[in-house]
Structure formats: C-alpha cells, structure tokens
Design a protein around this motif. Structure first.
Motif, mmCIF file in Angstrom:
data_model
loop_
_atom_site.group_PDB
_atom_site.id
_atom_site.type_symbol
_atom_site.label_atom_id
_atom_site.label_comp_id
_atom_site.label_asym_id
_atom_site.label_seq_id
_atom_site.Cartn_x
_atom_site.Cartn_y
_atom_site.Cartn_z
ATOM 1 N N LYS A 90 30.610 9.201 -8.121
ATOM 2 C CA LYS A 90 31.684 8.437 -8.750
ATOM 3 C C LYS A 90 32.789 9.366 -9.255
ATOM 4 O O LYS A 90 33.971 9.142 -9.009
ATOM 5 N N LEU A 91 32.350 10.445 -9.917
ATOM 6 C CA LEU A 91 33.293 11.420 -10.457
ATOM 7 C C LEU A 91 34.045 12.114 -9.330
ATOM 8 O O LEU A 91 35.238 12.403 -9.428
ATOM 9 N N ARG A 92 33.337 12.324 -8.214
ATOM 10 C CA ARG A 92 33.942 12.992 -7.064
ATOM 11 C C ARG A 92 35.114 12.172 -6.550
ATOM 12 O O ARG A 92 36.180 12.703 -6.257
ATOM 13 N N GLU A 93 34.926 10.855 -6.472
ATOM 14 C CA GLU A 93 36.002 9.995 -5.981
ATOM 15 C C GLU A 93 37.201 10.015 -6.920
ATOM 16 O O GLU A 93 38.347 10.103 -6.479
ATOM 17 N N GLU A 94 36.911 9.966 -8.229
ATOM 18 C CA GLU A 94 38.003 10.022 -9.211
ATOM 19 C C GLU A 94 38.778 11.323 -9.085
ATOM 20 O O GLU A 94 40.002 11.347 -9.105
ATOM 21 N N MET A 95 38.016 12.435 -8.931
ATOM 22 C CA MET A 95 38.658 13.744 -8.850
ATOM 23 C C MET A 95 39.466 13.885 -7.563
ATOM 24 O O MET A 95 40.486 14.557 -7.548
ATOM 25 N N GLN A 96 38.996 13.231 -6.489
ATOM 26 C CA GLN A 96 39.746 13.277 -5.220
ATOM 27 C C GLN A 96 41.146 12.721 -5.420
ATOM 28 O O GLN A 96 42.133 13.326 -5.013
ATOM 29 N N ILE A 97 41.195 11.540 -6.063
ATOM 30 C CA ILE A 97 42.486 10.904 -6.284
ATOM 31 C C ILE A 97 43.359 11.786 -7.169
ATOM 32 O O ILE A 97 44.528 12.037 -6.881
ATOM 33 N N GLU A 98 42.719 12.328 -8.222
ATOM 34 C CA GLU A 98 43.475 13.148 -9.160
ATOM 35 C C GLU A 98 43.966 14.436 -8.508
ATOM 36 O O GLU A 98 45.100 14.859 -8.712
#
Lengths: 291, 349
Positions: free
Chosen positions: B167-175
């Motif tokens: 989940k965090l990985r996806e958020e960080m991708q966008i960021e």
C-alpha cells in the motif's frame, strides 16, 4: 493466567536459575567477600594472620607513596596500552573489513592465532626479542639507523607496554570488526556520492558508527591491561611492580595476605568504577549509535 | 545530443558479462527505468553510472562529457540506495545537509535548502529526528531528500520502494512521480517490478542477461513487446502458435483478417484483458473453464481451448461469472494481438 499459576511459574523460574546462582555465589562472591574481610585483618611477621578488625593495612596502602606509585604505574600502563591498541586495532579491523573473500578469513585467523598461544609463551618471546642491549629489536633499530644507542626494554614500562599491546590488540580488532559488520555496506558509497572524499567518509561516517565497538574494545583492553600479571611479571621483573604483581608478591613472597587483599580489592573497585563510569558516559553521549 | 549517453557499455566479471554492450540515450528531465529480473545487469549499470563499478569497455557521457575519469564524489549525482544507507548517527536535517556541507555551501543557504527539500518530500517537522526512530516510508523520503538537495544532474534510484509494503509502495510511486515532475530532475530507476516501472517512467529499458531486450514507452512495450521475454515480463500474456496464410491468420480453428500479409509459422501475443467472452460461433474459440480466481476488480480465468491454455481477465461487472467446467466461447480482434514470424532459434521479428 491465574495468580496461583503466576506464583508457580515464578517458583519454577527461581528453581531453574538456582544451580547457576549457587555456583556463582560459591566461586565468585564468597571468595571476594573473604578477600574483602581479609583486608581488615591484622598481620604480624611472627604471629601471621589474626582475625581482628583493623584499618592498619588500608592506612598503610593509602598513605605510603610506594603503593601510590604502583597504582599510578598500573593506570598509566593500562591507559597507554588501551590507546595503542585502539590506534593499531581500529585501522587493522577496517582493513580486514574491506578485504575480499579468501584473504579476509586468512587474516582473521592470523589476528586470532596468537590468542591460541599462552600469554606466558608470547611474553617470553618478547623477552627474547628485547634481551638486553644486543637484543634483536635494538640491533634491528640501530642497523636501520632509527636509534643511536640501545633502548632499555627489559624491566621498563616501555617494554611492558609493547608486550601488553601485542597481547591485547586482537581483542580491540575483534570488537571493532564486530561493529563494522553492522555497518550498511552502501553507506560509504552514499557519502561518496554526496561529494565526500575518503578521509571525510572515515572521520564523519565510519568512525562515529564504530565508536561503540571501539569503546567496548577499549574497556576490555583496559581491564585486561590493568589486571595483567604474566607480561608485567616477565618483562617488568620483580622490581617494576604493577598492582597485580604487587598483590602476588604480598600474598606469596611476604606472606602478608591482608595487605595483598587490600591491593586486590582496591584494584577491583578502581577498575569497576572506571569501567562503569566510562560506559555510562559513553552510552548517554552516543545513544543513537547504540540503538 | 542527448543529456546522458551510455555507449556500448560493458562490464565483465571473469567470463560472465553482467552488462553487454548497453546503449541508451536519456533526455534532460526524462524518467527512465531499467527493468529486469535479478541478475539482468540493471544494478551494475546503475553502479557504473554512479562510478562505483568501472566499465570493462564503452563510455558514459553526461552532457557530452566523458565521465570515465571523474571520481564518484565529483559526478554530482543523487543516489537513493535500496537500503537507504542513511547515516544513523546524524539527525534527518544533518543527513540532508551532508551533501551541501561537502560542497562548502554557506550555513544560511544550507539551512534554507534543507528545510525546502524536507517540505518537498513531506517531512517538515522531522528535521531533528534520528533515522532509526522513523518508519520505512519516512526513511525513504529522507534518502530522497538527501539525494535531491544537492540538485543532482541525474537522480539514480536503486530499487527504492522494494522495502515498503504494497500500500505504501503505491502511495510512494505517485509521490515520487510528482516530486520528479516538480523538480524536473532526470531520473534513472532500477527495478524488478514491472508495475512500478510502467507507473513511473517515460521510457523503460527491459533487460535480460546483461542485454537490452527493448527500449520503449511503457504503453508501447506492453502493447508491442519486441520479444517473448518482454511480453512475459510486462504482465500476464498468452503466447499462441499461429499460421500465416497471406491475408489471414489462423489460430486453432479460427481465422482473422490482417492488414499486413504474413506467411509461415507465427507467434501471437494476446493480453488476457483483450480476450472477450462471446456467443457460440464457428469462428470463435471454444473451451472449458479450468480454474477461476476472484481478484476484486476482475476475475482471472484459465481456459482449456483448442488453441491451448488461455488466461483471460474479465472485469467484475457484477454479472454471474462462469464456473469451473462451464463451456465458453472466446473472441478477440486482429488488432488485439501482436504477430511475429517465428524464426528458428531466435526471437527476432
């Protein structure tokens, strides 16, 4: 878990540690307590040890400059040996850490190898190398033109420091090496990529992170150097005394056990105070590195 | 002239070529991913750009300037390591300021830039924390800030998100993408995660065994994979044998009309989401549902057909799905498949 269950598991816990506790009490605490009690006993040339309580021995050790000199010498030797082993051992450990596969193992063995040989044998080896004015070390140094006249190594503090440093440096190397193992392998590259040169990387990134290892190594070396017996006895001889050889002589030559006991207790208390104090100070100062 | 040029870059370890004649031109501000399985040479390539590994042959040119004799500390690249490699004995602010101190930048400006960069990565208020007291995602941001604050000519990211949970990985991708766009920094990402590479990059370089398989925009590589390896690596796919009959192509018992005539043995690549369920019809491919897996927004089917085992993805439309052992009919358009003449012993088109 009910209160009764908790009570039972507590009892089982105590029962399980009981054998080790008894052993520890029997072989460490009781002899220590007996030595401490002994230090307050009266001693006479002809009457031997008398079980009366007196402060005479303590008074003698504290007021007589001779004992002060011995303790000062012990502290001086221990501090210098600690410093020398740190200066030699830390870079040695770092080089070992950077070595590649086959050499790393070989040189770790080379460093640890001497620990397999008795301290007495290693110190006698140094005695052979030092051996008077025409000893191997002096001859070599003179032929190389480093010195003009022979340096007296035998029966001097210098000789004791050299021998003890050699004997104790593996402990420093091992301790620093253990903390280097915990270093992130990419951390030096990270510092380099940010523009740091190698000396800066060592001073500002590597050194602060191996400080815990360096300091625990220093504590081990200091404790072993301050309480060392064989090396000071062989290189220092009967006249250049340190606390350990002094206690030995009081016990076994003069047969003044109570006085020897005072020296032994003082050495133990002094060492413990220095080690615990340093450890506290360092752990507070470098709390983040120790986590 | 491109911003960064890798020219026939090769690195050998003994007889083994970790990177074999890799050529790549990266434009200013571009986000390029090196994608491949472990051992494909992507990390070695990154290490060569960074200067930690010396190339056996070939050249790396940054703005037409050969980097060969430039020490890693002088290349001015920002690197985010997989393990983050933060300095644990320094606070977040001191970590970020390290690169600026090495550049002898005045204290006031240094402070300003550290604050600014920490804000950019969403870490204002964390300046005095120590890295080991932070979560993985926060440490990741510190590493990114530390690399960005020196205003690097190129940002190198070595599997930066692999230590984070999904989940965090996806958020960080966008960021990460937003930060990269905002700072305009040319970025090279190394990853084994095809979804990550496709989500973040302008172009992806698919690598296998030290060689480049394809360099293309993510959409292009997904739709038109140059080799079966690329097709397989970029998500699920169906590889089928086909016969080219000039204007038509035959798979199993079905025929498709194609624009460019092909003859001989062909290999067809069809993405699972392009295959549709259809009414019984002689030109549709019939089959039996072998397995059915529910994956939230879609159903994943394995269907045994006359053309072989097909993987089909069907959106979860709320309608009752087919069950195991149901007989189904499948269809797809000619434009949904990539066709390639099968040359013996080679993957060439």
């Amino acid at each position: 878990m009910t209160a009764a269950d908790q009570e039972t598991s507590k009892i089982i816990g105590y029962a399980l540690v009981a054998p080790a506790t008894l052993l520890f009490v029997a072989i460490v605490l009781i002899p220590l307590a007996m030595t401490a009690v002994l230090s307050f006993n009266e001693w006479g040339q002809y009457s031997g040890i008398q079980s009366v309580i007196t402060l005479k021995n303590w008074q003698e050790v504290i007021t007589d400059g001779y004992y002060l000199e011995v303790f000062a010498r012990t502290l001086r030797i221990a501090l210098l040996v600690t410093l020398i082993t740190a200066i030699l051992g830390a870079p040695e450990a770092y080089i070992l850490h950077r070595m590649s596969a086959p050499w790393k193992g070989i040189f770790l063995l080379v460093i640890l190898g001497p620990l397999l040989i008795s301290v007495v044998a290693r110190t006698l080896g140094w005695a052979l190398l030092f051996g008077g004015n025409s000893g191997v070390v002096n001859k070599a140094l003179m032929n190389l033109g480093v010195i003009a006249t022979p340096i007296p190594f035998m029966f001097t503090e210098l000789g004791v420091i050299v021998a003890l440093s050699h004997v104790l440096v593996p402990f420093m190397v091992l301790s620093v090496w253990a903390s280097l193992q915990r270093l992130d392998p990419q951390i030096e590259n990270a510092a380099v990529s940010l523009g740091a040169k190698q000396p800066t990387v060592l001073a500002r990134i590597v050194l602060p992170q191996i400080l815990p290892g360096l300091l625990s190594g220093a504590i081990i070396v200091f404790a072993l150097a301050a309480s060392a017996f064989a090396s000071p006895a062989i290189i220092g001889g009967r006249r250049l005394k340190v606390a350990a050889t002094l206690a030995y002589d009081e016990f076994l030559n003069t047969l003044n056990w109570p006085l020897g006991a005072v020296v032994a207790v003082l050495l133990l208390v002094g060492l413990m105070a220095i080690i615990v104090g340093t450890n506290r100070l360092v752990e507070r100062r470098y709390a983040e590195v120790f986590r | 002239m491109s911003f960064l040029v890798l020219d026939q870059l090769t690195r050998r370890f003994g007889d083994h070529a970790a990177v074999d004649a890799l050529s790549l031109a990266v434009e200013r501000g571009e986000f390029v991913s090196l994608l491949g399985p472990s051992g494909c040479g992507k990390t070695t390539t990154l290490q060569m750009i960074a200067g930690f590994v010396v190339p056996t042959s070939g050249a790396i040119r940054l703005e037409n300037h050969d980097l060969h004799s430039v020490h890693p500390s002088q290349r001015g690249l920002g690197i985010v390591f997989q393990s983050y490699a933060l300095f644990p004995h320094l606070t977040v602010a001191e970590n970020v300021a390290f690169g600026l101190q090495m550049r002898k930048i005045a204290r006031a400006e240094c402070q300003l830039r550290v604050t600014e960069t920490l804000k950019l990565v969403g870490l204002d208020g964390f300046a005095e924390r120590y890295p080991r007291r932070m979560s993985g995602g926060q440490q990741q941001r510190v590493a990114l800030a530390r690399a960005l604050v020196i205003r690097p000519s190129i940002l190198l990211l070595d599997e930066p998100l692999s230590n984070l949970d999904a989940k965090l990985r996806e958020e960080m991708q966008i960021e990460l993408r937003q930060i990269q766009r905002a700072s305009g920094t040319t970025t090279i990402l190394v990853t084994h995660d095809q979804a990550e590479a496709m989500a973040l990059s302008d172009r992806i370089v698919v690598m296998n065994k030290g060689r480049v398989e394809q360099i293309a925009a993510p959409h292009e590589a997904y739709e038109n994979p140059a080799t079966p390896f690329v097709a397989n690596f970029l998500g699920k796919t169906n590889l089928l044998e086909a016969d080219g009959l000039g204007d038509t192509v035959r798979i199993g018992g079905s025929r498709w009309t194609i624009k460019q005539p092909l003859t001989g043995r062909l290999r067809a690549t069809i993405r699972p989401e392009r295959i549709k369920f259809a009414e019984p019809n002689p030109n549709n491919i019939g089959g039996i549902v072998k397995t059915r897996i529910f994956q939230g927004n879609h159903w994943l089917y394995q269907i045994e057909t006359t053309a072989g085992l097909l993987t089909v993805i069907h959106p979860n439309s709320g309608a009752a799905p087919f069950r195991e052992t149901d007989t189904v009919h499948l269809t797809w358009g000619a434009s949904d498949m990539a066709l390639r003449v099968e040359a013996a012993g080679s993957h060439a088109q």
